[in-house]
Scaffold this active site. Structure first.
Site, short mmCIF file in Angstrom:
data_model
loop_
_atom_site.label_atom_id
_atom_site.label_comp_id
_atom_site.label_asym_id
_atom_site.label_seq_id
_atom_site.Cartn_x
_atom_site.Cartn_y
_atom_site.Cartn_z
N LYS A 103 -31.50 -11.20 3.55
CA LYS A 103 -32.70 -10.38 3.27
C LYS A 103 -32.31 -8.96 2.88
O LYS A 103 -32.77 -7.98 3.46
CB LYS A 103 -33.65 -10.37 4.46
CG LYS A 103 -34.14 -11.77 4.84
CD LYS A 103 -35.25 -11.74 5.85
CE LYS A 103 -35.71 -13.12 6.27
NZ LYS A 103 -34.71 -13.91 7.02
O1 LIG Z 1 -40.36 -15.96 6.07
C1 LIG Z 1 -39.31 -16.24 6.65
C2 LIG Z 1 -38.07 -15.95 6.10
C3 LIG Z 1 -36.95 -16.33 6.77
N1 LIG Z 1 -37.02 -16.98 7.94
C4 LIG Z 1 -35.75 -17.38 8.60
O2 LIG Z 1 -35.67 -18.79 8.64
C5 LIG Z 1 -35.14 -19.22 9.89
C6 LIG Z 1 -36.20 -20.00 10.64
O3 LIG Z 1 -35.66 -20.52 11.83
P1 LIG Z 1 -36.46 -21.59 12.73
O4 LIG Z 1 -35.57 -21.79 13.90
O5 LIG Z 1 -36.62 -22.85 11.92
O6 LIG Z 1 -37.75 -20.98 13.09
C7 LIG Z 1 -34.70 -17.96 10.62
O7 LIG Z 1 -33.36 -17.70 10.28
C8 LIG Z 1 -35.59 -16.90 10.03
O8 LIG Z 1 -35.01 -15.61 10.04
C9 LIG Z 1 -38.24 -17.28 8.48
O9 LIG Z 1 -38.35 -17.89 9.56
N2 LIG Z 1 -39.36 -16.90 7.82
#
Ligand SMILES: O=c1ccn([C@@H]2O[C@H](COP(=O)(O)O)[C@@H](O)[C@H]2O)c(=O)[nH]1
Length: 281
Positions: A103
Protein backbone atom coordinates in the site's frame (compact mmCIF):
# COMPACT_ATOMS: atom_id res chain seq x y z
CA UNK A 1 28.71 -12.95 -21.19
CA UNK A 2 25.62 -14.55 -19.54
CA UNK A 3 22.62 -14.82 -21.92
CA UNK A 4 20.07 -12.00 -21.54
CA UNK A 5 16.89 -12.97 -19.69
CA UNK A 6 13.82 -13.22 -21.94
CA UNK A 7 11.48 -10.24 -21.44
CA UNK A 8 8.63 -10.98 -19.06
CA UNK A 9 5.13 -11.26 -20.61
CA UNK A 10 2.71 -8.50 -19.49
CA UNK A 11 1.26 -8.99 -16.01
CA UNK A 12 -2.33 -9.22 -17.30
CA UNK A 13 -1.38 -12.06 -19.64
CA UNK A 14 0.57 -13.93 -16.97
CA UNK A 15 -2.29 -13.57 -14.52
CA UNK A 16 -4.86 -14.78 -17.08
CA UNK A 17 -2.75 -17.87 -17.81
CA UNK A 18 -2.33 -18.79 -14.16
CA UNK A 19 -6.04 -18.22 -13.43
CA UNK A 20 -6.97 -20.56 -16.28
CA UNK A 21 -4.70 -23.24 -14.80
CA UNK A 22 -5.15 -22.78 -11.03
CA UNK A 23 -8.33 -20.79 -10.48
CA UNK A 24 -8.79 -17.26 -9.20
CA UNK A 25 -8.17 -17.41 -5.46
CA UNK A 26 -5.45 -15.14 -4.08
CA UNK A 27 -4.16 -16.34 -0.72
CA UNK A 28 -2.78 -13.74 1.65
CA UNK A 29 0.33 -14.55 3.69
CA UNK A 30 -0.28 -12.68 6.93
CA UNK A 31 2.03 -14.10 9.62
CA UNK A 32 0.25 -12.60 12.62
CA UNK A 33 1.82 -13.43 16.02
CA UNK A 34 -1.28 -15.43 16.98
CA UNK A 35 -1.06 -17.54 13.82
CA UNK A 36 2.65 -18.19 14.37
CA UNK A 37 1.83 -19.34 17.90
CA UNK A 38 -1.02 -21.56 16.68
CA UNK A 39 1.42 -23.17 14.24
CA UNK A 40 3.89 -23.78 17.09
CA UNK A 41 6.33 -21.22 15.71
CA UNK A 42 8.21 -18.40 17.41
CA UNK A 43 7.27 -14.80 16.67
CA UNK A 44 10.75 -14.27 15.18
CA UNK A 45 12.34 -14.07 11.72
CA UNK A 46 13.00 -17.82 11.87
CA UNK A 47 9.32 -18.51 12.63
CA UNK A 48 8.30 -16.10 9.91
CA UNK A 49 10.44 -17.89 7.35
CA UNK A 50 9.12 -21.35 8.20
CA UNK A 51 5.55 -20.05 8.05
CA UNK A 52 6.02 -18.19 4.75
CA UNK A 53 7.75 -21.00 2.89
CA UNK A 54 5.26 -23.57 4.18
CA UNK A 55 2.39 -21.47 2.78
CA UNK A 56 4.22 -21.06 -0.53
CA UNK A 57 4.76 -24.81 -0.89
CA UNK A 58 1.29 -25.86 0.22
CA UNK A 59 -0.87 -23.23 -1.40
CA UNK A 60 1.17 -21.72 -4.26
CA UNK A 61 0.31 -24.51 -6.72
CA UNK A 62 -3.46 -24.06 -6.23
CA UNK A 63 -3.63 -20.24 -6.14
CA UNK A 64 -3.72 -17.51 -8.75
CA UNK A 65 -1.31 -15.50 -6.60
CA UNK A 66 0.08 -15.17 -3.10
CA UNK A 67 -0.21 -11.81 -1.35
CA UNK A 68 2.30 -11.32 1.46
CA UNK A 69 1.24 -8.56 3.87
CA UNK A 70 4.39 -6.44 4.06
CA UNK A 71 3.57 -4.95 7.49
CA UNK A 72 3.89 -8.36 9.10
CA UNK A 73 7.44 -8.69 7.76
CA UNK A 74 8.37 -5.08 8.59
CA UNK A 75 7.54 -5.64 12.25
CA UNK A 76 10.61 -7.91 12.38
CA UNK A 77 12.87 -5.18 10.98
CA UNK A 78 15.65 -5.88 8.49
CA UNK A 79 15.56 -9.62 9.21
CA UNK A 80 11.83 -9.70 8.50
CA UNK A 81 12.38 -7.98 5.17
CA UNK A 82 15.12 -10.51 4.39
CA UNK A 83 12.52 -13.26 4.89
CA UNK A 84 10.20 -11.43 2.49
CA UNK A 85 13.02 -11.29 -0.07
CA UNK A 86 13.52 -15.05 0.30
CA UNK A 87 9.80 -15.71 -0.08
CA UNK A 88 9.53 -13.54 -3.21
CA UNK A 89 12.56 -15.15 -4.79
CA UNK A 90 11.40 -18.73 -4.00
CA UNK A 91 7.94 -17.89 -5.40
CA UNK A 92 9.54 -16.57 -8.59
CA UNK A 93 11.53 -19.80 -8.95
CA UNK A 94 8.38 -21.87 -8.36
CA UNK A 95 6.34 -19.91 -10.94
CA UNK A 96 3.95 -18.54 -8.31
CA UNK A 97 2.74 -14.95 -8.82
CA UNK A 98 3.18 -12.56 -5.90
CA UNK A 99 1.36 -9.36 -4.99
CA UNK A 100 3.24 -7.40 -2.31
CA UNK A 101 0.56 -5.81 -0.15
CA UNK A 102 2.61 -2.73 0.71
CA UNK A 103 0.00 0.00 0.00
CA UNK A 104 2.64 2.50 -1.07
CA UNK A 105 1.95 6.08 -2.14
CA UNK A 106 3.90 9.37 -1.99
CA UNK A 107 4.91 12.41 -4.03
CA UNK A 108 6.35 11.53 -7.42
CA UNK A 109 10.06 11.74 -6.56
CA UNK A 110 9.66 9.38 -3.60
CA UNK A 111 7.18 7.27 -5.50
CA UNK A 112 9.93 6.58 -8.01
CA UNK A 113 11.92 4.93 -5.22
CA UNK A 114 8.94 2.85 -4.09
CA UNK A 115 8.41 1.84 -7.72
CA UNK A 116 12.05 0.74 -8.04
CA UNK A 117 11.87 -1.17 -4.75
CA UNK A 118 8.75 -3.21 -5.53
CA UNK A 119 8.68 -3.35 -9.33
CA UNK A 120 12.24 -2.69 -10.51
CA UNK A 121 14.16 -5.29 -12.48
CA UNK A 122 16.52 -7.28 -10.22
CA UNK A 123 15.46 -5.45 -7.05
CA UNK A 124 15.49 -7.76 -4.01
CA UNK A 125 11.89 -6.99 -3.06
CA UNK A 126 10.44 -6.96 -6.58
CA UNK A 127 7.11 -8.80 -6.74
CA UNK A 128 4.84 -9.44 -9.72
CA UNK A 129 2.56 -6.66 -8.48
CA UNK A 130 2.23 -4.23 -5.59
CA UNK A 131 -0.72 -2.53 -3.92
CA UNK A 132 -0.74 1.29 -4.07
CA UNK A 133 -2.48 3.96 -2.04
CA UNK A 134 -3.74 6.84 -4.22
CA UNK A 135 -4.43 9.30 -1.40
CA UNK A 136 -1.82 11.69 -2.82
CA UNK A 137 -3.64 11.60 -6.15
CA UNK A 138 -3.81 8.93 -8.85
CA UNK A 139 -1.21 10.73 -10.95
CA UNK A 140 1.32 10.68 -8.08
CA UNK A 141 1.49 6.92 -8.70
CA UNK A 142 2.79 7.49 -12.25
CA UNK A 143 6.35 6.15 -11.63
CA UNK A 144 4.95 2.83 -10.40
CA UNK A 145 2.29 2.58 -13.12
CA UNK A 146 4.87 3.19 -15.84
CA UNK A 147 7.54 0.92 -14.36
CA UNK A 148 5.01 -1.89 -13.93
CA UNK A 149 4.12 -1.70 -17.62
CA UNK A 150 7.79 -1.59 -18.67
CA UNK A 151 8.77 -4.61 -16.58
CA UNK A 152 5.70 -6.80 -17.20
CA UNK A 153 4.43 -6.25 -13.67
CA UNK A 154 1.20 -4.88 -12.24
CA UNK A 155 -0.24 -2.49 -9.67
CA UNK A 156 -3.44 -2.70 -7.64
CA UNK A 157 -4.74 0.72 -6.61
CA UNK A 158 -6.98 1.02 -3.53
CA UNK A 159 -10.46 2.10 -4.62
CA UNK A 160 -13.05 0.76 -2.16
CA UNK A 161 -11.29 -0.88 0.76
CA UNK A 162 -12.92 -3.67 2.74
CA UNK A 163 -12.89 -1.85 6.12
CA UNK A 164 -15.88 0.18 7.30
CA UNK A 165 -13.78 3.32 8.05
CA UNK A 166 -12.76 3.62 4.40
CA UNK A 167 -16.29 4.64 3.49
CA UNK A 168 -15.87 8.09 5.08
CA UNK A 169 -13.14 8.91 2.58
CA UNK A 170 -13.86 6.77 -0.43
CA UNK A 171 -17.65 6.73 -0.73
CA UNK A 172 -18.39 10.39 -0.10
CA UNK A 173 -19.51 12.60 -2.98
CA UNK A 174 -21.83 10.37 -5.02
CA UNK A 175 -20.90 10.59 -8.70
CA UNK A 176 -17.73 12.50 -7.81
CA UNK A 177 -16.50 10.14 -5.08
CA UNK A 178 -12.80 9.40 -4.63
CA UNK A 179 -13.47 5.72 -5.39
CA UNK A 180 -15.10 6.59 -8.72
CA UNK A 181 -12.31 8.89 -9.78
CA UNK A 182 -9.73 6.18 -9.01
CA UNK A 183 -11.67 3.51 -10.90
CA UNK A 184 -12.09 5.74 -13.96
CA UNK A 185 -8.43 6.78 -13.91
CA UNK A 186 -7.35 3.11 -13.76
CA UNK A 187 -9.63 2.22 -16.69
CA UNK A 188 -8.27 5.14 -18.73
CA UNK A 189 -4.72 4.02 -17.98
CA UNK A 190 -5.40 0.46 -19.18
CA UNK A 191 -7.13 1.84 -22.31
CA UNK A 192 -4.12 4.01 -23.12
CA UNK A 193 -1.62 1.20 -22.52
CA UNK A 194 -3.62 -1.39 -24.50
CA UNK A 195 -3.03 -5.09 -23.93
CA UNK A 196 -4.14 -7.15 -20.98
CA UNK A 197 -4.32 -4.39 -18.34
CA UNK A 198 -1.58 -3.85 -15.78
CA UNK A 199 -3.56 -1.49 -13.53
CA UNK A 200 -5.92 -3.29 -11.20
CA UNK A 201 -8.12 -2.07 -8.36
CA UNK A 202 -8.54 -3.16 -4.75
CA UNK A 203 -12.24 -3.43 -4.01
CA UNK A 204 -13.35 -5.15 -0.81
CA UNK A 205 -15.55 -8.22 -1.13
CA UNK A 206 -17.43 -6.74 1.83
CA UNK A 207 -18.66 -3.69 -0.13
CA UNK A 208 -22.19 -4.80 -1.00
CA UNK A 209 -22.80 -2.46 -3.92
CA UNK A 210 -19.23 -2.04 -5.12
CA UNK A 211 -19.83 -2.28 -8.87
CA UNK A 212 -22.64 0.27 -8.66
CA UNK A 213 -20.64 2.59 -6.38
CA UNK A 214 -17.72 2.72 -8.79
CA UNK A 215 -20.05 3.90 -11.56
CA UNK A 216 -18.06 1.90 -14.07
CA UNK A 217 -18.83 -1.16 -16.11
CA UNK A 218 -16.09 -3.20 -14.45
CA UNK A 219 -15.46 -5.06 -17.70
CA UNK A 220 -14.35 -1.67 -19.06
CA UNK A 221 -11.60 -1.54 -16.45
CA UNK A 222 -9.82 -4.19 -18.52
CA UNK A 223 -7.76 -5.02 -15.45
CA UNK A 224 -7.95 -7.32 -12.43
CA UNK A 225 -9.86 -6.58 -9.23
CA UNK A 226 -8.29 -7.74 -5.99
CA UNK A 227 -11.11 -8.43 -3.53
CA UNK A 228 -9.94 -8.88 0.09
CA UNK A 229 -12.45 -9.49 2.83
CA UNK A 230 -13.24 -13.15 2.13
CA UNK A 231 -13.31 -15.37 5.22
CA UNK A 232 -12.17 -13.59 8.39
CA UNK A 233 -13.88 -10.32 7.41
CA UNK A 234 -17.13 -12.09 6.67
CA UNK A 235 -17.48 -12.15 2.88
CA UNK A 236 -18.31 -15.34 0.98
CA UNK A 237 -19.95 -16.29 -2.28
CA UNK A 238 -23.13 -14.27 -1.72
CA UNK A 239 -21.19 -11.12 -0.81
CA UNK A 240 -18.91 -11.46 -3.84
CA UNK A 241 -21.90 -11.87 -6.11
CA UNK A 242 -23.63 -8.86 -4.57
CA UNK A 243 -20.52 -6.71 -4.85
CA UNK A 244 -19.43 -7.62 -8.37
CA UNK A 245 -22.30 -9.28 -10.26
CA UNK A 246 -21.38 -9.72 -13.91
CA UNK A 247 -17.86 -8.47 -13.23
CA UNK A 248 -16.95 -11.59 -11.19
CA UNK A 249 -14.73 -12.98 -13.99
CA UNK A 250 -12.34 -10.07 -13.35
CA UNK A 251 -12.19 -10.62 -9.59
CA UNK A 252 -9.44 -12.26 -7.54
CA UNK A 253 -11.15 -13.13 -4.23
CA UNK A 254 -8.59 -12.81 -1.47
CA UNK A 255 -8.42 -14.54 1.88
CA UNK A 256 -5.67 -14.75 4.50
CA UNK A 257 -6.44 -15.70 8.13
CA UNK A 258 -9.34 -18.04 7.34
CA UNK A 259 -7.07 -20.23 5.20
CA UNK A 260 -3.88 -19.85 7.24
CA UNK A 261 -5.73 -21.06 10.34
CA UNK A 262 -5.89 -24.53 8.74
CA UNK A 263 -2.08 -24.89 9.05
CA UNK A 264 0.54 -25.94 9.86
CA UNK A 265 -0.19 -29.23 8.07
CA UNK A 266 0.50 -28.82 4.35
CA UNK A 267 -2.37 -31.09 3.33
CA UNK A 268 -4.87 -29.25 5.55
CA UNK A 269 -3.64 -25.88 4.31
CA UNK A 270 -3.93 -26.86 0.67
CA UNK A 271 -7.37 -28.40 1.27
CA UNK A 272 -8.58 -25.17 2.89
CA UNK A 273 -7.37 -23.14 -0.10
CA UNK A 274 -8.91 -25.54 -2.60
CA UNK A 275 -12.21 -25.59 -0.71
CA UNK A 276 -12.36 -21.79 -0.62
CA UNK A 277 -11.40 -21.53 -4.28
CA UNK A 278 -14.00 -24.08 -5.36
CA UNK A 279 -16.78 -22.59 -3.22
CA UNK A 280 -16.18 -19.17 -4.73
CA UNK A 281 -15.69 -20.36 -8.31
O1 LIG B 1 -9.24 -3.22 1.43
C1 LIG B 1 -8.37 -3.98 1.88
C2 LIG B 1 -7.08 -3.98 1.39
C3 LIG B 1 -6.19 -4.89 1.88
N1 LIG B 1 -6.54 -5.77 2.83
C4 LIG B 1 -5.52 -6.73 3.30
O2 LIG B 1 -5.92 -8.04 2.95
C5 LIG B 1 -5.64 -8.95 4.02
C6 LIG B 1 -6.94 -9.50 4.56
O3 LIG B 1 -6.68 -10.47 5.54
P1 LIG B 1 -7.84 -11.42 6.14
O4 LIG B 1 -7.14 -12.21 7.17
O5 LIG B 1 -8.36 -12.28 5.02
O6 LIG B 1 -8.87 -10.53 6.70
C7 LIG B 1 -4.85 -8.16 5.05
O7 LIG B 1 -3.48 -8.28 4.74
C8 LIG B 1 -5.30 -6.74 4.80
O8 LIG B 1 -4.32 -5.78 5.15
C9 LIG B 1 -7.82 -5.77 3.31
O9 LIG B 1 -8.20 -6.58 4.18
N2 LIG B 1 -8.71 -4.87 2.82
Amino acid sequence: MPPEAAPRAPFGERLAAVRAARGSLCVGIDPHPALLAAWGLEDSPAGLERFSLAVLDAVGPVSAALKPQVALYERHGARGLAVLETLLSRARDAGVLTIADAKRGDIGSTMQAYADAWLGEDRPLAADAVTLNPYLGFESLRPAIDLARETGRGVFVLALTSNAEGQLVQHVGGDSSVARSIAHAAAAENRRAGGAGHVGLVVGATIGDAAHRLGLDLAALNGPILAPGVGAQGAGTAELRAAFGDALPFVLPTSSRAILAAGPGAAELRAAAERTRDELA
